[in-house]
Design an enzyme around this catalytic site. Sequence first.
Site, short mmCIF file in Angstrom:
data_model
loop_
_atom_site.label_atom_id
_atom_site.label_comp_id
_atom_site.label_asym_id
_atom_site.label_seq_id
_atom_site.Cartn_x
_atom_site.Cartn_y
_atom_site.Cartn_z
N SER A 195 0.82 -1.20 0.00
CA SER A 195 0.00 0.00 0.00
C SER A 195 0.87 1.27 0.00
CB SER A 195 -0.94 -0.05 1.21
OG SER A 195 -1.89 0.96 1.17
N HIS A 207 -2.88 -1.05 -4.53
CA HIS A 207 -4.34 -1.12 -4.58
C HIS A 207 -4.94 0.27 -4.63
CE1 HIS A 207 -4.57 0.15 -0.44
NE2 HIS A 207 -3.96 -0.93 0.00
#
Length: 231
Positions: free
Chosen positions: A138, A161
């Site tokens: 992330s 993501h």
Amino acid sequence: MATIEEVRDAIRLKNEAEAAKAQAEATKAQAEARKFAAEAGKEEIAYAAALRAERDELATNKHNLVYTFAGDVSNSSVTACIDQLTIWSRTRPKEDITIIFFSPGGGVFSGMALFDFLQELKDKGHKITTVAHGMAASMAGILMQAGDWRICGKEAYILIHEISSGTWGKASELEDELKFTKRIQERVLNIFADRSGGKVSKSFIRRNWARKDWWLSSDSCLKYGIVDEVR
């Protein structure tokens, strides 16, 4: 007038006294020599210990300007990182700095504060190397892109993501939050696409991270230009 025997006794006593004195002086000299040897031994031990301590200090990550960012990307972890990097930048200007990420990610705004700070260090002449060990997920994966040179451990993974939002409220408030989240997401897409050197496009990333976590192995990271080296 002293007799011959008395003279002999006097001479004998004198010789014995001188011998005793010589023996005492020899004993004292030996004691001083032992004391000197003991002190020298202590100094040698202390010197050897100091050398070992210096050697160990020279081998530490801190001395070699290597920062390990382990754990969540948060206000506190980012502040700690910036504080240490600031010290290095001021005391050892323009030297190379390495940041090792082993992180599940975290806050976007905290992470972007560190991202911008790393750009400032680069502008000051520091070469920044970012390294992924274990995982750089992330926000940590985004921070990896801040390095001049990006390295991924062979068994490490990078997670990319969509930006998540935890906003609750009225429909209009949710719409506003969604617009803002998309603006941030567009910035993130630009970062990955730009650093890929043309190997991936924003549309390609969108297709791969849509509604799911996109975990990239070290080989995939190298293939898509997410890192520059695998080792």
